[in-house]
Design a protein around this motif. Structure first.
Motif, PDB file in Angstrom:
ATOM      1  N   SER A 117       0.829  -1.208   0.000  1.00 48.92           N
ATOM      2  CA  SER A 117       0.000   0.000   0.000  1.00 48.92           C
ATOM      3  C   SER A 117       0.862   1.255   0.000  1.00 48.92           C
ATOM      4  CB  SER A 117      -0.923   0.004   1.218  1.00 48.92           C
ATOM      5  OG  SER A 117      -1.811  -1.089   1.180  1.00 48.92           O
ATOM      6  N   ALA A 118       1.948   1.243   0.795  1.00 45.69           N
ATOM      7  CA  ALA A 118       2.840   2.401   0.863  1.00 45.69           C
ATOM      8  C   ALA A 118       3.512   2.656  -0.483  1.00 45.69           C
ATOM      9  CB  ALA A 118       3.895   2.187   1.947  1.00 45.69           C
ATOM     10  N   VAL A 119       3.949   1.585  -1.141  1.00 47.54           N
ATOM     11  CA  VAL A 119       4.579   1.732  -2.456  1.00 47.54           C
ATOM     12  C   VAL A 119       3.602   2.328  -3.458  1.00 47.54           C
ATOM     13  CG1 VAL A 119       5.545   0.500  -4.433  1.00 47.54           C
ATOM     14  CG2 VAL A 119       6.241  -0.146  -2.119  1.00 47.54           C
ATOM     15  N   ILE A 120       2.410   1.755  -3.522  1.00 47.17           N
ATOM     16  CA  ILE A 120       1.412   2.196  -4.502  1.00 47.17           C
ATOM     17  C   ILE A 120       0.983   3.635  -4.239  1.00 47.17           C
ATOM     18  CG2 ILE A 120      -0.937   1.823  -5.341  1.00 47.17           C
ATOM     19  CD1 ILE A 120      -0.506  -1.176  -4.870  1.00 47.17           C
ATOM     20  N   LEU A 121       0.734   3.957  -2.981  1.00 50.92           N
ATOM     21  CA  LEU A 121       0.268   5.300  -2.642  1.00 50.92           C
ATOM     22  C   LEU A 121       1.342   6.345  -2.940  1.00 50.92           C
ATOM     23  CD1 LEU A 121      -2.075   6.905  -1.445  1.00 50.92           C
ATOM     24  CD2 LEU A 121      -1.091   6.532   0.827  1.00 50.92           C
ATOM     25  N   SER A 122       2.557   6.077  -2.520  1.00 49.87           N
ATOM     26  CA  SER A 122       3.649   7.022  -2.757  1.00 49.87           C
ATOM     27  C   SER A 122       3.924   7.180  -4.251  1.00 49.87           C
ATOM     28  CB  SER A 122       4.912   6.543  -2.035  1.00 49.87           C
ATOM     29  OG  SER A 122       5.975   7.438  -2.222  1.00 49.87           O
ATOM     30  N   PHE A 123       3.979   6.057  -4.958  1.00 51.84           N
ATOM     31  CA  PHE A 123       4.207   6.094  -6.409  1.00 51.84           C
ATOM     32  C   PHE A 123       3.099   6.868  -7.113  1.00 51.84           C
ATOM     33  CE2 PHE A 123       3.109   4.306 -10.567  1.00 51.84           C
ATOM     34  CZ  PHE A 123       4.286   4.517 -11.264  1.00 51.84           C
ATOM     35  N   PHE A 138       9.581  18.216  -4.497  1.00 46.91           N
ATOM     36  CA  PHE A 138       8.322  18.325  -3.772  1.00 46.91           C
ATOM     37  C   PHE A 138       7.359  17.208  -4.154  1.00 46.91           C
ATOM     38  CE2 PHE A 138       9.183  22.918  -2.798  1.00 46.91           C
ATOM     39  CZ  PHE A 138       8.992  22.813  -1.430  1.00 46.91           C
ATOM     40  N   MET A 139       7.482  16.702  -5.381  1.00 47.34           N
ATOM     41  CA  MET A 139       6.570  15.659  -5.837  1.00 47.34           C
ATOM     42  C   MET A 139       6.692  14.415  -4.968  1.00 47.34           C
ATOM     43  SD  MET A 139       7.382  16.372  -9.856  1.00 47.34           S
ATOM     44  CE  MET A 139       6.915  14.734 -10.410  1.00 47.34           C
ATOM     45  N   PHE A 140       7.934  13.915  -4.811  1.00 45.64           N
ATOM     46  CA  PHE A 140       8.080  12.697  -4.004  1.00 45.64           C
ATOM     47  C   PHE A 140       8.081  12.989  -2.513  1.00 45.64           C
ATOM     48  CE2 PHE A 140      12.520  13.498  -5.542  1.00 45.64           C
ATOM     49  CZ  PHE A 140      13.126  13.788  -4.327  1.00 45.64           C
ATOM     50  N   MET A 141       8.405  14.220  -2.134  1.00 47.36           N
ATOM     51  CA  MET A 141       8.269  14.568  -0.715  1.00 47.36           C
ATOM     52  C   MET A 141       6.816  14.408  -0.275  1.00 47.36           C
ATOM     53  SD  MET A 141      10.711  17.924  -0.129  1.00 47.36           S
ATOM     54  CE  MET A 141      10.146  18.137   1.564  1.00 47.36           C
ATOM     55  N   ILE A 142       5.903  14.952  -1.074  1.00 44.90           N
ATOM     56  CA  ILE A 142       4.483  14.860  -0.757  1.00 44.90           C
ATOM     57  C   ILE A 142       4.021  13.409  -0.809  1.00 44.90           C
ATOM     58  CG2 ILE A 142       2.159  15.486  -1.533  1.00 44.90           C
ATOM     59  CD1 ILE A 142       3.422  18.133  -2.576  1.00 44.90           C
ATOM     60  N   GLY A 143       4.456  12.664  -1.834  1.00 45.50           N
ATOM     61  CA  GLY A 143       4.055  11.267  -1.975  1.00 45.50           C
ATOM     62  C   GLY A 143       4.534  10.402  -0.826  1.00 45.50           C
ATOM     63  N   GLY A 187       8.117   6.591  -4.035  1.00 46.39           N
ATOM     64  CA  GLY A 187       8.279   7.986  -4.414  1.00 46.39           C
ATOM     65  C   GLY A 187       9.372   8.172  -5.454  1.00 46.39           C
ATOM     66  N   CYS A 188      10.494   7.485  -5.267  1.00 46.90           N
ATOM     67  CA  CYS A 188      11.592   7.575  -6.246  1.00 46.90           C
ATOM     68  C   CYS A 188      11.156   7.048  -7.600  1.00 46.90           C
ATOM     69  CB  CYS A 188      12.810   6.796  -5.738  1.00 46.90           C
ATOM     70  SG  CYS A 188      13.660   7.556  -4.340  1.00 46.90           S
ATOM     71  N   LEU A 189      10.426   5.943  -7.600  1.00 45.84           N
ATOM     72  CA  LEU A 189       9.977   5.347  -8.854  1.00 45.84           C
ATOM     73  C   LEU A 189       8.988   6.268  -9.572  1.00 45.84           C
ATOM     74  CD1 LEU A 189      10.457   2.742 -10.447  1.00 45.84           C
ATOM     75  CD2 LEU A 189       8.439   1.775  -9.335  1.00 45.84           C
ATOM     76  N   GLY A 190       8.071   6.872  -8.819  1.00 43.46           N
ATOM     77  CA  GLY A 190       7.128   7.796  -9.419  1.00 43.46           C
ATOM     78  C   GLY A 190       7.816   9.018 -10.001  1.00 43.46           C
TER      79      GLY A 190
END
Length: 335
Positions: free
Chosen positions: A8-14, A57-62, A222-225
């Motif tokens: 869930s954490a991976v999917i949500l952050s991504f 900021f994109m992955f910080m927020i994610g 987040g990094c992957l996204g």
């Protein structure tokens, strides 16, 4: 059940990071938050001049959103005990530290963008702020019950006394800046940190600290996204906002597991990057103008040798994977 929260954490952050790019990249263009490329860098980098920065900021927020959602939900269904309470403090203390470093990066990026030059906060200003943030994080660990004893594979628990805190303080600030130096070509920092986070996630699961697994999973997602927008040719740069935040994440994962020693093998690329700068400057001064590398940090050296940015990302990512496997084996056989 633990894997549910990790996934869930991976999917949500991504998902949050990747979707934010659809709004943030055009927004950064509209407000003219473009990167000013240094004249002393590779000449072909000049075509990147004006590419939006502060995309971190994109992955910080994610990542923050995924941790704030998934970690409390995980702890709400686990047995309450002193160890779990300590780990919860370590997760959120580490997240706050990363946000603090990201804030320093934001001020640095903001000054660069407003003044339209590739210089932001001076070195002294950065270091003072970074030491304050790192010291505050270590103090939070002490309040949470952490001691000066650290775990080392095949050795066990080693108590370094007051020197542990001194080494930890210097190590955190040094590693955060090492991660910052790794941000110099499209996709490199996010690629390396993705693999570092993956192996921290696996190692956390191996030793049964699932709160940290969720934290690491969010960082990986987040990094992957972000790589969707940052791979060559990059549509946005993470800036110091993102790279210092990622440095804080890496340190938070290592110290949160009480295995800061693992930051050394897992962060081998970061260490090579900052060492190449130190060696280049030292050699230049000692030889009155000669250079050890064609350019530093070392990813620029390989660029000057003819390597493309994608090749550097692949090779540096592979090196991280190999050292990650070695780190996992150290933990598996070392305890």
């Amino acid at each position: 059940m633990n894997s549910v929260w990790i996934i869930s954490a991976v999917i949500l952050s991504f998902g949050i990071t990747a979707l934010l790019g659809r709004w943030m990249v055009p927004f950064l263009h509209r407000i003219n938050f473009g990167q000013t490329i240094r004249e002393v860098g590779p000449k072909w980098h000049q075509k990147k001049n004006g590419t939006p920065t502060m995309g971190g900021f994109m992955f910080m927020i994610g990542i923050v959103a995924a941790v704030l959602v998934c970690v409390p939900l995980y702890y709400s269904v686990t047995e309450k005990n002193s160890l779990e309470m300590m780990m919860r403090t370590k997760v959120f203390g580490g997240l706050l530290m990363a946000i603090g470093f990201g804030a320093v990066g934001f001020f640095d990026d903001y000054i660069k963008v407003v003044k339209k030059r590739n210089l932001g906060l001076n070195v002294r200003q950065k270091l003072v702020l970074q030491f304050i943030i790192a010291a505050s994080y270590l103090y939070s660990l002490r309040l949470a019950g952490s001691t000066s004893a650290t775990l080392i594979p095949f050795v066990g628990s080693v108590d370094l006394g007051v020197w542990y805190w001194v080494i930890a303080l210097l190590g955190i600030v040094g590693m955060v800046n090492a991660v910052n130096f790794t941000d110099g070509i499209d996709g490199l920092n996010a690629t390396v940190t993705f693999f570092v986070s993956i192996f921290f996630m696996l190692i956390s699961g191996m030793i049964g600290i699932h709160g940290m697994s969720i934290f690491a999973a969010a960082a990986a997602g987040g990094c992957l996204g972000f790589l969707i927008w940052n791979m060559n040719p990059a549509k946005v740069f993470m800036g110091d906002t993102g790279s210092l935040f990622l440095g804080g994440i890496v340190c938070a994962l290592g110290f949160g597991l009480n295995l800061p020693i693992l930051i050394l093998p897992l962060g081998i690329i970061y260490i090579c990057e900052i060492l190449s700068v130190v060696l280049q400057v030292s050699y230049f001064k000692a030889t009155h103008g000669k250079r050890l590398f064609k350019m530093s940090p070392i990813h620029h050296h390989f660029e000057m040798c003819g390597w493309g940015e994608l090749k550097i990302c692949r090779v540096f990512g592979l090196v991280t994977v190999l050292f990650g496997i070695g780190s996992a084996l150290l933990v598996y056989y070392g305890f």
